[in-house]
Write a protein that holds these residues in place. Structure first.
Motif, PDB file in Angstrom:
ATOM      1  N   TYR A  67      45.128  36.276  97.471  1.00  0.00           N
ATOM      2  CA  TYR A  67      45.904  36.258  96.240  1.00  0.00           C
ATOM      3  C   TYR A  67      46.167  34.811  95.841  1.00  0.00           C
ATOM      4  O   TYR A  67      46.151  33.904  96.681  1.00  0.00           O
ATOM      5  CB  TYR A  67      47.252  36.965  96.426  1.00  0.00           C
ATOM      6  CG  TYR A  67      47.147  38.431  96.738  1.00  0.00           C
ATOM      7  CD1 TYR A  67      47.255  39.382  95.738  1.00  0.00           C
ATOM      8  CD2 TYR A  67      46.937  38.865  98.050  1.00  0.00           C
ATOM      9  CE1 TYR A  67      47.158  40.734  96.024  1.00  0.00           C
ATOM     10  CE2 TYR A  67      46.836  40.209  98.343  1.00  0.00           C
ATOM     11  CZ  TYR A  67      46.947  41.141  97.326  1.00  0.00           C
ATOM     12  OH  TYR A  67      46.843  42.478  97.613  1.00  0.00           O
ATOM     13  N   ASN A  68      46.435  34.623  94.568  1.00  0.00           N
ATOM     14  CA  ASN A  68      46.941  33.344  94.088  1.00  0.00           C
ATOM     15  C   ASN A  68      48.451  33.496  93.942  1.00  0.00           C
ATOM     16  O   ASN A  68      48.933  34.154  93.022  1.00  0.00           O
ATOM     17  CB  ASN A  68      46.294  32.971  92.749  1.00  0.00           C
ATOM     18  CG  ASN A  68      46.752  31.625  92.242  1.00  0.00           C
ATOM     19  OD1 ASN A  68      47.521  31.527  91.299  1.00  0.00           O
ATOM     20  ND2 ASN A  68      46.280  30.570  92.879  1.00  0.00           N
ATOM     21  N   PHE A  69      49.193  32.921  94.885  1.00  0.00           N
ATOM     22  CA  PHE A  69      50.653  33.041  94.906  1.00  0.00           C
ATOM     23  C   PHE A  69      51.290  31.885  94.136  1.00  0.00           C
ATOM     24  O   PHE A  69      50.879  30.726  94.283  1.00  0.00           O
ATOM     25  CB  PHE A  69      51.184  33.008  96.340  1.00  0.00           C
ATOM     26  CG  PHE A  69      50.833  34.213  97.166  1.00  0.00           C
ATOM     27  CD1 PHE A  69      51.496  35.416  96.975  1.00  0.00           C
ATOM     28  CD2 PHE A  69      49.860  34.139  98.152  1.00  0.00           C
ATOM     29  CE1 PHE A  69      51.193  36.530  97.748  1.00  0.00           C
ATOM     30  CE2 PHE A  69      49.548  35.240  98.935  1.00  0.00           C
ATOM     31  CZ  PHE A  69      50.215  36.444  98.728  1.00  0.00           C
ATOM     32  N   THR A  70      52.309  32.199  93.344  1.00  0.00           N
ATOM     33  CA  THR A  70      53.114  31.182  92.668  1.00  0.00           C
ATOM     34  C   THR A  70      54.574  31.410  93.012  1.00  0.00           C
ATOM     35  O   THR A  70      55.077  32.527  92.894  1.00  0.00           O
ATOM     36  CB  THR A  70      52.954  31.249  91.140  1.00  0.00           C
ATOM     37  OG1 THR A  70      51.589  31.013  90.795  1.00  0.00           O
ATOM     38  CG2 THR A  70      53.825  30.200  90.459  1.00  0.00           C
ATOM     39  N   MET A  71      55.255  30.359  93.451  1.00  0.00           N
ATOM     40  CA  MET A  71      56.690  30.424  93.720  1.00  0.00           C
ATOM     41  C   MET A  71      57.389  29.361  92.879  1.00  0.00           C
ATOM     42  O   MET A  71      57.059  28.177  92.959  1.00  0.00           O
ATOM     43  CB  MET A  71      56.988  30.188  95.197  1.00  0.00           C
ATOM     44  CG  MET A  71      58.472  30.233  95.547  1.00  0.00           C
ATOM     45  SD  MET A  71      59.219  31.866  95.315  1.00  0.00           S
ATOM     46  CE  MET A  71      58.613  32.716  96.792  1.00  0.00           C
ATOM     47  N   ASN A  72      58.329  29.799  92.041  1.00  0.00           N
ATOM     48  CA  ASN A  72      59.112  28.895  91.204  1.00  0.00           C
ATOM     49  C   ASN A  72      60.524  28.770  91.771  1.00  0.00           C
ATOM     50  O   ASN A  72      61.194  29.786  91.995  1.00  0.00           O
ATOM     51  CB  ASN A  72      59.208  29.429  89.775  1.00  0.00           C
ATOM     52  CG  ASN A  72      57.879  29.405  89.060  1.00  0.00           C
ATOM     53  OD1 ASN A  72      57.360  28.345  88.735  1.00  0.00           O
ATOM     54  ND2 ASN A  72      57.320  30.583  88.820  1.00  0.00           N
TER      55      ASN A  72
END
Length: 288
Positions: free
Chosen positions: A195-200
């Motif tokens: 997966y391409n994970f993004t955490m903001n």
């Protein structure tokens, strides 16, 4: 004073008295809930409902009151500490305003906690669920709409930890929801695909020197591609994007720590990796 069944008229407290409810017997399925009346007057309708650990509940919540603050619903789990919200769909045929929304806060209106999550008619989709809410009491504010909902109080939370393409969600320090230990440890993992994970990092305040948050994104059992510790890495990585089959985020903090995160999971885009490799190759060629 007498039994609860003896009371025919419910009066609003003046704030100058104390009422004591004593449930007779060794066990009772009765509950008492007291609210500051001034926090309820603004709602067109206020409803309190009970649930228990291991249950799943679906139904509808509505607000057609025409009031500025809509309706409020307080859900109480009598023997658990976590809600997993799995569905929230607006009935567009019964929605009376394009400004319709549903917001979530911990505890009752009397606690005056901040509304942490708000879902709007025009933006919410199924990709925002499931969503964890670590509190035994939740209050929802429903405005100008009817919404279909589904939640459960199943203790293992396996559906919450399962990634899927397009998923979005939020993570908050538990103490923003209720008075509880201010720590968590969530791992979203699927060993069958990347997966391409993004955490903001929406907000992160660590007032105690011992406060710490960790973020790891990686694949398999090898060294994680991302291995951040906050507050050390806060200013250099408020938005982290990386590929992997797991994302792990943990918090161990004092009660005053304020952490608010949003995340997203998307399909890995091979073109983005190729672009990085091409840029790197051109840089080497230029140096030579």
């Amino acid at each position: 004073m007498g039994r609860l069944s003896d009371f025919k008229d419910i009066r609003i407290s003046t704030g100058q008295s104390v009422s004591i409810v004593n449930f007779a017997g060794r066990s009772s399925r009765s509950y008492a809930l007291g609210n500051d009346a001034s926090t309820l007057h603004k709602f067109g309708k206020y409803t309190v409902l009970l649930t228990t650990e291991g249950t799943s509940i679906n139904g509808n919540m509505t607000d057609f009151s025409g009031t500025a603050n809509g309706a409020a619903y307080t859900w109480i789990c009598t023997d658990c500490s976590t809600f997993y919200w799995t569905k929230l769909r607006f009935d567009r045929f019964s929605t009376v305003s394009n400004k319709a929304f549903v917001s979530f806060q911990g505890q009752t209106p009397t606690h005056k906690r901040e509304k942490l999550i708000r879902y709007d008619l025009t933006t919410v989709t199924d990709s925002y669920f499931p969503q964890v809410m670590p509190s035994n009491v939740l209050t929802l504010n429903v405005y100008s709409t009817r919404v279909e909902f589904y939640f459960n109080n199943i203790i293992n939370g396996s559906s919450w930890r399962k990634p899927y393409i397009g998923r979005k969600g939020y993570i908050f320090a538990p103490n923003l929801w209720t008075s509880a230990a201010n720590d968590f440890n969530y791992e979203f993992r699927d060993d069958s695909q990347l997966y391409n994970f993004t955490m903001n990092v929406i907000k992160a305040s660590f007032p105690a020197s011992s406060d710490k948050m960790t973020l790891k994104i990686g694949s398999g059992a090898g060294t994680p591609a991302v291995n951040n510790t906050y507050p050390r890495d806060l200013f250099s990585s408020q938005k982290v994007i990386s590929n992997g089959n797991y994302m792990q985020v943990g918090l161990s903090a004092s009660v005053a720590a304020d952490v608010r995160l949003s995340f997203e999971m998307q399909k890995v885009n091979p073109a983005s990796t190729v672009g990085i490799l091409i840029a790197f190759a051109l840089a080497i060629f230029y140096v030579l």
